[in-house]
Design an enzyme around this catalytic site. Sequence first.
Site, PDB file in Angstrom:
ATOM      1  CE  LYS A 109      -1.938   1.368   4.024  1.00 14.71           C
ATOM      2  NZ  LYS A 109      -1.130   3.312   4.476  1.00 14.71           N
ATOM      3  CG  ASN A 110       2.668   2.778   3.846  1.00 12.31           C
ATOM      4  OD1 ASN A 110       1.000   3.186   3.517  1.00 12.31           O
ATOM      5  ND2 ASN A 110       2.484   2.376   5.109  1.00 12.31           N
ATOM      6  NE  ARG A 113      -1.323  11.926   8.723  1.00 11.32           N
ATOM      7  CZ  ARG A 113      -1.471  13.814   9.125  1.00 11.32           C
ATOM      8  NH1 ARG A 113      -2.276  14.387   9.297  1.00 11.32           N
ATOM      9  NH2 ARG A 113      -0.659  14.178   9.049  1.00 11.32           N
ATOM     10  CB  CYS A 131      -2.970  11.429  12.595  1.00  9.83           C
ATOM     11  SG  CYS A 131      -2.991   9.873  12.022  1.00  9.83           S
ATOM     12  NE  ARG A 186       0.723  10.368  10.291  1.00  5.12           N
ATOM     13  CZ  ARG A 186       0.452   9.398   9.299  1.00  5.12           C
ATOM     14  NH1 ARG A 186      -1.109   9.003   9.816  1.00  5.12           N
ATOM     15  NH2 ARG A 186       1.225   9.057   8.005  1.00  5.12           N
ATOM     16  N   PRO A 187       3.033  16.487  12.002  1.00  4.32           N
ATOM     17  CG  PRO A 187       4.662  17.483  12.378  1.00  4.32           C
ATOM     18  CD  PRO A 187       4.072  16.073  12.840  1.00  4.32           C
ATOM     19  CG  ASP A 238       7.228  20.473  10.225  1.00  2.60           C
ATOM     20  OD1 ASP A 238       6.316  19.392  10.599  1.00  2.60           O
ATOM     21  OD2 ASP A 238       8.353  20.804  10.920  1.00  2.60           O
ATOM     22  CG  ASP A 250       3.621   1.327   9.472  1.00  2.07           C
ATOM     23  OD1 ASP A 250       3.265   2.096  10.264  1.00  2.07           O
ATOM     24  OD2 ASP A 250       3.623   1.620   7.927  1.00  2.07           O
ATOM     25  NE  ARG A 285      -7.022   3.859   6.142  1.00  2.00           N
ATOM     26  CZ  ARG A 285      -6.128   4.381   6.560  1.00  2.00           C
ATOM     27  NH1 ARG A 285      -6.422   5.598   7.987  1.00  2.00           N
ATOM     28  NH2 ARG A 285      -4.777   4.995   6.494  1.00  2.00           N
TER      29      ARG A 285
HETATM   30  C1  EPZ Z   1       4.822   7.266   6.347  1.00  2.38           C
HETATM   31  O1  EPZ Z   1       3.381   8.200   6.547  1.00  2.38           O
HETATM   32  C2  EPZ Z   1       3.523   5.698   6.457  1.00  2.38           C
HETATM   33  N1  EPZ Z   1       2.334   6.633   6.041  1.00  2.38           N
HETATM   34  C3  EPZ Z   1       2.886   5.104   7.890  1.00  2.38           C
HETATM   35  O2  EPZ Z   1       2.294   4.015   7.747  1.00  2.38           O
HETATM   36  C4  EPZ Z   1       3.855   4.749   8.368  1.00  2.38           C
HETATM   37  O3  EPZ Z   1       3.902   4.827   9.871  1.00  2.38           O
HETATM   38  C5  EPZ Z   1       5.502   6.895   8.514  1.00  2.38           C
HETATM   39  O4  EPZ Z   1       5.466   6.722   7.530  1.00  2.38           O
HETATM   40  C6  EPZ Z   1       6.973   5.935   8.897  1.00  2.38           C
HETATM   41  O5  EPZ Z   1       7.313   4.656   9.199  1.00  2.38           O
HETATM   42  C7  EPZ Z   1       2.936   6.103   4.252  1.00  2.38           C
HETATM   43  O6  EPZ Z   1       3.699   5.959   3.601  1.00  2.38           O
HETATM   44  C8  EPZ Z   1       1.288   6.744   3.291  1.00  2.38           C
HETATM   45  P1  EPZ Z   1       6.757  10.554   8.464  1.00  2.38           P
HETATM   46  P2  EPZ Z   1       4.855  10.196   7.103  1.00  2.38           P
HETATM   47  O7  EPZ Z   1       6.301  11.513   7.972  1.00  2.38           O
HETATM   48  O8  EPZ Z   1       5.151   9.470   5.776  1.00  2.38           O
HETATM   49  C9  EPZ Z   1       7.490  13.223  12.186  1.00  2.38           C
HETATM   50  C10 EPZ Z   1       0.284   3.009   7.973  1.00  2.38           C
HETATM   51  O9  EPZ Z   1      -0.105   2.384   8.675  1.00  2.38           O
HETATM   52  N2  EPZ Z   1       7.458  14.212  10.387  1.00  2.38           N
HETATM   53  O10 EPZ Z   1       7.878   9.286   7.898  1.00  2.38           O
HETATM   54  O11 EPZ Z   1       2.520  10.449   7.021  1.00  2.38           O
HETATM   55  C11 EPZ Z   1       6.054  12.518  11.967  1.00  2.38           C
HETATM   56  O12 EPZ Z   1       5.432  13.233  12.951  1.00  2.38           O
HETATM   57  C12 EPZ Z   1       1.193   4.313   8.017  1.00  2.38           C
HETATM   58  O13 EPZ Z   1       0.658   2.214   6.691  1.00  2.38           O
HETATM   59  C13 EPZ Z   1       7.715  15.835  10.797  1.00  2.38           C
HETATM   60  O14 EPZ Z   1       7.276  16.099  12.226  1.00  2.38           O
HETATM   61  O15 EPZ Z   1       5.073   9.073   8.375  1.00  2.38           O
HETATM   62  C14 EPZ Z   1       6.757  11.131  12.901  1.00  2.38           C
HETATM   63  O16 EPZ Z   1       7.426  11.405  13.959  1.00  2.38           O
HETATM   64  C15 EPZ Z   1       0.781   4.640   9.460  1.00  2.38           C
HETATM   65  N3  EPZ Z   1       7.612  16.593  10.469  1.00  2.38           N
HETATM   66  C16 EPZ Z   1       8.104  11.116  11.584  1.00  2.38           C
HETATM   67  O17 EPZ Z   1       8.166  12.297  11.551  1.00  2.38           O
HETATM   68  C17 EPZ Z   1       6.490  16.280   8.892  1.00  2.38           C
HETATM   69  O18 EPZ Z   1       6.239  17.237   7.818  1.00  2.38           O
HETATM   70  C18 EPZ Z   1       7.516  10.219  10.871  1.00  2.38           C
HETATM   71  O19 EPZ Z   1       6.893  10.719   9.910  1.00  2.38           O
HETATM   72  C19 EPZ Z   1       6.506  14.781   8.008  1.00  2.38           C
HETATM   73  C20 EPZ Z   1       6.792  14.145   9.319  1.00  2.38           C
END
Ligand code: EPZ
Length: 433
Positions: free
Chosen positions: A22-23, A93, A117, A122-123, A125, A310, A402
């Site tokens: 999926k991802n 998201r 979420c 889940r920012p 920025d 995950d 999902r």
């Molecule tokens: C991806 O989410 C996955 N989703 C998530 O899977 C997965 O848990 C996550 O990566 C971590 O491996 C998809 O690929 C669609 P991140 P993503 O940005 O990209 C912080 C599932 O169950 N952060 O890598 O949204 C954030 O808060 C889902 O399939 C910032 O601070 O995750 C987190 O602590 C859930 N600022 C960390 O980074 C930002 O702008 C990693 O988040 C972005 C993220």
Amino acid sequence: MDQFVIEGGVPLRGTVQVSGAKNAALPILAATLLADGPCRLEGVPDLRDIRTMLRILEELGVEAGREEDGTITTRVVDPTRVRAPYELVKTMRASICVLGPLLGRRRRAEVSFPGGCVIGPRPVDLHLTGLEALGARIVVEAGYIGAEGADLHGGGELYLGGPFGPTVTGTANVLSAAVLAPGTTIIQCAACEPEIVDLARFLVAMGARIEGIGSPTLVIHGVERLKGTNWKVIPDRIEAGTLACAAAMTGGDVVIEGLDTTAMTAPLTVLERMGVGLERREDGSLRVIGVGRPKPADVVTLPYPGFPTDLQAQFMALLCVADGNSFVTEKIYPERFIHVAELQRLGARIRKEGASAIVTGVPELTGAPVMASDLRASAALVVAGLAARGTTTVERVYHIDRGYERIEEKLRGLGARIERCNPARTEAAAAGS
Ligand code: EPZ
């Protein structure tokens, strides 16, 4: 609303096939916005999140559909559309993945700001500052991220690391915009997840110039245009890991086919440390043999190649019946422990301490009604329910739908007693008869 009714305690046995990831499929589908010609994608799982992405692409002027053999085809028919509406984005998201491709190809995007979420803040920025480094002008107004990129250009050297390491979909977004930005972009602290590698390789197949794929430094030389292409999405390592937990926890003997074990070193190592029997076979499949109560283990989630967040909930379910104390620490989403209270309803002994949980294994769990709250937490409840004595009812299985394709069919194929029911529909049918 659908629920799963599980009669636990049956050791899973047999062979099961893993679906496409999926991802990986989500950012790849979004990246088809970049193509000047049609794309054909194999291995895209049939899931609620994928259907949401297809609806978003349709909103964005893409003709997208699934052929009989499961292949997804996409073709851009109206490149003037740039708005991903709140009604769709609020349900997923990962909709944010269209931001980079829209900006790269159409030089303009209006994407609803993703909301809250249950797994914690889940920012986005880092997505936005990364795109700004490419010359995009970003304005957040009325709940939408407006991005304008008339002057999009290579971003030079930019850093995508945040407080918890790299961002996965942030890397996807900046990469997908940079491939069509004239000049060079060097992304430092890029996510190395296999799903990002798959996206990068897909972009290269479309004609993009990207060096360092799979490493934390991606060097992108913008090109003028990208062509449509055919692609096969990688297998879902999280689904494979979930099935492995279910096999181990029920004391089963399961062969998982169609997976890539090289992308699963961390979770497979933890299983081995727990004493779960693993046999990597020559044909690429993995045999998982559950052997009584597993040994306890310490799990710390980290960016790839570390242990994936995950799979944290599903491993916690397994550790609930381990012979001793385990320590589970979340380094990606410190608040991702919503499954703890539901596992406790099944008799688990878990104490949460900040971003960690101490799990004291018990000899067995007992069935109970539980509530699914997010995708992976629900998967953990199904895994636990399969092993628990008696009946477990998992409410709100739309969360599972999902991200897991035909999960109850796959589990039934392994001998599990799991049924999808809809009490409201059953009552209505009874009333009507
Ligand atoms: C991806 O989410 C996955 N989703 C998530 O899977 C997965 O848990 C996550 O990566 C971590 O491996 C998809 O690929 C669609 P991140 P993503 O940005 O990209 C912080 C599932 O169950 N952060 O890598 O949204 C954030 O808060 C889902 O399939 C910032 O601070 O995750 C987190 O602590 C859930 N600022 C960390 O980074 C930002 O702008 C990693 O988040 C972005 C993220």
